[in-house]
Each structure stands twice: as structure tokens, then as C-alpha cells.
Motif scaffolding. Structure first.
Motif, PDB file in Angstrom:
ATOM      1  N   LYS A  27       0.825  -1.198   0.000  1.00 24.04           N
ATOM      2  CA  LYS A  27       0.000   0.000   0.000  1.00 24.04           C
ATOM      3  C   LYS A  27       0.862   1.253   0.000  1.00 24.04           C
ATOM      4  N   LEU A  28       0.320   2.304  -0.587  1.00 23.85           N
ATOM      5  CA  LEU A  28       1.009   3.592  -0.600  1.00 23.85           C
ATOM      6  C   LEU A  28       0.615   4.378   0.647  1.00 23.85           C
ATOM      7  N   PRO A  29       1.592   4.807   1.462  1.00 22.83           N
ATOM      8  CA  PRO A  29       1.255   5.546   2.689  1.00 22.83           C
ATOM      9  C   PRO A  29       1.088   7.038   2.468  1.00 22.83           C
ATOM     10  N   THR A  30       0.921   7.471   1.232  1.00 22.16           N
ATOM     11  CA  THR A  30       0.829   8.907   0.937  1.00 22.16           C
ATOM     12  C   THR A  30      -0.577   9.463   1.115  1.00 22.16           C
ATOM     13  N   PHE A  31      -1.541   8.596   1.383  1.00 16.22           N
ATOM     14  CA  PHE A  31      -2.931   9.049   1.524  1.00 16.22           C
ATOM     15  C   PHE A  31      -3.083   9.994   2.712  1.00 16.22           C
ATOM     16  N   TRP A  32      -2.558   9.594   3.872  1.00 12.87           N
ATOM     17  CA  TRP A  32      -2.689  10.423   5.067  1.00 12.87           C
ATOM     18  C   TRP A  32      -1.869  11.694   4.950  1.00 12.87           C
ATOM     19  N   ALA A  33      -0.749  11.645   4.270  1.00 15.22           N
ATOM     20  CA  ALA A  33       0.058  12.855   4.099  1.00 15.22           C
ATOM     21  C   ALA A  33      -0.687  13.910   3.288  1.00 15.22           C
ATOM     22  N   ALA A  34      -1.401  13.480   2.244  1.00 15.14           N
ATOM     23  CA  ALA A  34      -2.167  14.425   1.434  1.00 15.14           C
ATOM     24  C   ALA A  34      -3.311  15.044   2.231  1.00 15.14           C
ATOM     25  N   LEU A  35      -4.006  14.235   3.033  1.00 16.50           N
ATOM     26  CA  LEU A  35      -5.086  14.767   3.862  1.00 16.50           C
ATOM     27  C   LEU A  35      -4.561  15.746   4.911  1.00 16.50           C
ATOM     28  N   LEU A  36      -3.465  15.390   5.557  1.00 20.67           N
ATOM     29  CA  LEU A  36      -2.890  16.272   6.581  1.00 20.67           C
ATOM     30  C   LEU A  36      -2.432  17.595   5.977  1.00 20.67           C
ATOM     31  N   LEU A  37      -1.826  17.525   4.794  1.00 22.11           N
ATOM     32  CA  LEU A  37      -1.376  18.749   4.145  1.00 22.11           C
ATOM     33  C   LEU A  37      -2.556  19.623   3.724  1.00 22.11           C
ATOM     34  N   SER A  38      -3.651  19.020   3.316  1.00 21.76           N
ATOM     35  CA  SER A  38      -4.852  19.794   2.972  1.00 21.76           C
ATOM     36  C   SER A  38      -5.400  20.529   4.191  1.00 21.76           C
ATOM     37  N   ILE A  39      -5.444  19.850   5.327  1.00 22.80           N
ATOM     38  CA  ILE A  39      -5.934  20.486   6.557  1.00 22.80           C
ATOM     39  C   ILE A  39      -5.022  21.638   6.961  1.00 22.80           C
ATOM     40  N   ILE A  40      -3.704  21.429   6.869  1.00 19.46           N
ATOM     41  CA  ILE A  40      -2.758  22.493   7.221  1.00 19.46           C
ATOM     42  C   ILE A  40      -2.922  23.694   6.303  1.00 19.46           C
ATOM     43  N   HIS A  41      -3.143  23.441   5.019  1.00 22.77           N
ATOM     44  CA  HIS A  41      -3.300  24.532   4.066  1.00 22.77           C
ATOM     45  C   HIS A  41      -4.558  25.350   4.356  1.00 22.77           C
ATOM     46  N   VAL A  42      -5.678  24.680   4.594  1.00 26.71           N
ATOM     47  CA  VAL A  42      -6.917  25.401   4.900  1.00 26.71           C
ATOM     48  C   VAL A  42      -6.775  26.187   6.201  1.00 26.71           C
ATOM     49  N   ALA A  43      -6.154  25.589   7.215  1.00 26.00           N
ATOM     50  CA  ALA A  43      -5.950  26.296   8.477  1.00 26.00           C
ATOM     51  C   ALA A  43      -5.042  27.510   8.295  1.00 26.00           C
ATOM     52  N   PHE A  44      -4.028  27.385   7.459  1.00 21.65           N
ATOM     53  CA  PHE A  44      -3.125  28.507   7.204  1.00 21.65           C
ATOM     54  C   PHE A  44      -3.858  29.674   6.552  1.00 21.65           C
ATOM     55  N   VAL A  45      -4.696  29.392   5.564  1.00 20.96           N
ATOM     56  CA  VAL A  45      -5.431  30.464   4.885  1.00 20.96           C
ATOM     57  C   VAL A  45      -6.404  31.133   5.841  1.00 20.96           C
ATOM     58  N   CYS A  46      -7.108  30.352   6.643  1.00 23.41           N
ATOM     59  CA  CYS A  46      -8.061  30.932   7.595  1.00 23.41           C
ATOM     60  C   CYS A  46      -7.355  31.820   8.622  1.00 23.41           C
ATOM     61  N   LEU A  47      -6.247  31.343   9.174  1.00 20.46           N
ATOM     62  CA  LEU A  47      -5.506  32.141  10.149  1.00 20.46           C
ATOM     63  C   LEU A  47      -4.901  33.382   9.505  1.00 20.46           C
ATOM     64  N   SER A  48      -4.487  33.274   8.257  1.00 15.42           N
ATOM     65  CA  SER A  48      -3.929  34.435   7.565  1.00 15.42           C
ATOM     66  C   SER A  48      -4.990  35.513   7.348  1.00 15.42           C
ATOM     67  N   VAL A  49      -6.202  35.086   6.998  1.00 16.33           N
ATOM     68  CA  VAL A  49      -7.294  36.052   6.818  1.00 16.33           C
ATOM     69  C   VAL A  49      -7.620  36.743   8.141  1.00 16.33           C
ATOM     70  N   VAL A  50      -7.684  35.953   9.219  1.00 15.62           N
ATOM     71  CA  VAL A  50      -7.982  36.544  10.533  1.00 15.62           C
ATOM     72  C   VAL A  50      -6.879  37.514  10.945  1.00 15.62           C
ATOM     73  N   LEU A  51      -5.638  37.132  10.736  1.00 16.26           N
ATOM     74  CA  LEU A  51      -4.518  37.993  11.116  1.00 16.26           C
ATOM     75  C   LEU A  51      -4.493  39.265  10.292  1.00 16.26           C
ATOM     76  N   ALA A  52      -4.739  39.157   8.991  1.00 16.81           N
ATOM     77  CA  ALA A  52      -4.719  40.343   8.138  1.00 16.81           C
ATOM     78  C   ALA A  52      -5.867  41.290   8.473  1.00 16.81           C
ATOM     79  N   VAL A  53      -7.058  40.760   8.731  1.00 16.71           N
ATOM     80  CA  VAL A  53      -8.203  41.622   9.055  1.00 16.71           C
ATOM     81  C   VAL A  53      -8.026  42.266  10.424  1.00 16.71           C
TER      82      VAL A  53
END
Length: 270
Positions: A47-73
């Protein structure tokens, strides 16, 4: 009385084969364990163990954008909070913190792409050529999107003195770039879905699937092997597919040759 001499051609030929094998320096060395060769020839599905890495990176990316918007506003657009933000950020501006975090996210994407490429190269060597080609561009697309976003951020920062006439324009442009970079999240999610389906189906190598389709043809599912050039097909893709297939078959034949040599040496020593 006619005397019939026994044929000696077969004995002589067998003696020559035995003598040639005895003189072969390859048989003098230690034998390779048959279990190792059998496990190498009949590889279990990995099995390829890259499935969880892609999901984790997606969550980190969405959290980064949300925090960036809050910080900028909170720190840039609302001027009443600039003093508090300056104390919390130790004199740094909000867009500086956002850009620094964006660079860290980009480095995570580079590490993810290298991690995925390593496992996909292994799947390619094990004969899963169609899966490798189907996900080749998908796994690299997030890095390209963020690299283009980095170039856009550099343009916004370099033209910031020219944009000073419009209030908070540079901040809005920076947030717009971060919003466009969210296009990489669907790519990561689609990639994770394909990897999960691949792990769940546990398919055989492409060569085995083609042999099975040749051995058991079906009118409902006609097989379509891409071993030649057809009208409307891309010649470069056909050549690349044939090169991948030849490389896999060479590795498989090498393992089979070692297995045959090991069995021959064992029969001679018994």
C-alpha cells in the motif's frame, strides 16, 4: 554378428553440460535463498502511505489560509488593533508573518512531493505503470500552484510602495493570492481518493492484467492493450509506456534467471 555400440552422444552432451556448470564461477558462490527469490518474484501488494500525508497537508493549508485572513483583518485592516498586534508580533507586520508562514507551507509541499515521488517510483518499478502515469501530474500540481503564488506575492511586495495610494490594497491582493492557492486543496483531495482506491482494490501489475485479459477475452469488457501506435494516439506516450513495460520485464526476467540458476545449482549439489 553385428555388434551395436551404445549411443554415447547423449552421455557426452550431459557430461559437457555438467562440466560447464561445474566450471561456471557463478555456481561457486553462496546460493541465494529460494524463499528470497520467490518473494521477490511474487511480490505482495504494498500500500502507498501517501494518503494520510495528502489529507494532513490539505488540513494544514486550509488552516493557514483561515488564520492568515484573521490575522490580516485584525491587524492590518482594523487599525484600532495595530498597537496590540505590534506587541504580540514583536514589531513585525502582519503580512511579513503571513509571507514567512507561506514559505514554510511551500517547503512542506516540496517535501510532500519528494515523499510521494519516492513511493510512486517504487510502485512504477513493481509494474503499476498506469497508476503512475495517472497520478504523475496530479501530485506535482500543488507545488506548481504555490510556486506561481510565490511569484505573485513577490510582485505584490515589490510594488507595495506604488500601491500605497489605495488603502490596504496590498493586503487584499495578498489575501487574493492565498485564496487562489486554495485550488491546490482539491488536487490533494482528488489524489488522496485515487490512492485510497488503489490501496483498496489491490490490483495486480499491469502485465498480469494484460495477460489475464488476453487469456480470458470478454465481449462485455474488450481489452485494449497499448503496445503499438494507432491513429489519434500520442507517439511520445506510447514510447514511454513501452519503455516502462520493458524496464519492468527486464527486472522480472533477471529475478527469474537467478531463480533458475539457484535451482540448477541445488540439483547438482544434491
Amino acid at each position: 554378428m553385428d555388434s551395436k555400440e551404445p549411443p554415447t552422444h547423449t552421455n557426452n552432451s550431459s557430461m559437457e553440460i555438467t562440466q560447464s556448470l561445474d566450471e561456471d564461477p557463478l555456481t561457486d558462490g553462496p546460493l541465494i535463498s529460494p524463499d528470497i527469490l520467490d518473494s521477490a518474484i511474487k511480490k505482495e501488494f504494498q500500500k502507498l502511505p501517501t494518503f494520510w500525508a495528502a489529507l494532513l497537508l490539505s488540513i494544514i493549508h486550509v488552516a493557514f489560509v483561515c488564520l492568515s485572513v484573521v490575522l490580516a483583518v485584525y491587524c492590518s485592516i482594523l487599525q484600532s488593533n495595530r498597537t496590540k498586534c505590534s506587541d504580540y508580533l514583536r514589531g513585525l507586520q502582519s503580512h511579513t508573518v503571513i509571507v514567512f508562514a507561506k514559505v514554510c507551507l511551500w517547503l512542506l509541499l516540496i517535501a510532500f512531493e519528494r515523499f510521494v515521488q519516492r513511493h510512486h517510483s517504487g510502485a512504477r518499478s513493481r509494474g503499476y505503470l498506469r497508476f503512475y502515469r495517472a497520478t504523475r501530474n496530479l501530485k506535482s500540481l500543488p507545488v506548481f500552484i504555490h510556486s506561481a503564488g510565490n511569484a505573485a506575492v513577490l510582485m505584490v511586495l515589490s510594488t507595495q510602495p506604488l500601491l500605497a495610494g489605495v488603502k490596504n490594497l496590498s493586503v487584499y491582493l495578498l489575501l487574493g493570492v492565498l485564496g487562489l492557492e486554495l485550488l491546490s486543496v482539491p488536487c490533494l483531495l482528488l489524489y488522496s481518493v485515487r490512492v485510497q482506491n488503489f490501496n483498496r482494490e489491490r490490483p495486480e501489475p499491469d502485465v498480469n492484467q494484460e495477460e489475464r485479459s488476453h487469456g480470458y477475452p470478454s465481449n462485455a469488457h474488450p481489452h485494449c492493450t497499448e503496445t503499438g501506435f494507432r491513429d489519434g494516439s500520442n507517439l511520445e506516450d506510447v514510447v514511454e509506456k513501452q519503455a516502462d513495460l520493458i524496464e519492468y520485464l527486464k527486472q522480472h526476467n533477471s529475478l527469474l534467471s537467478k531463480r533458475i540458476l539457484s535451482l540448477t545449482c541445488q540439483q547438482m549439489r544434491e
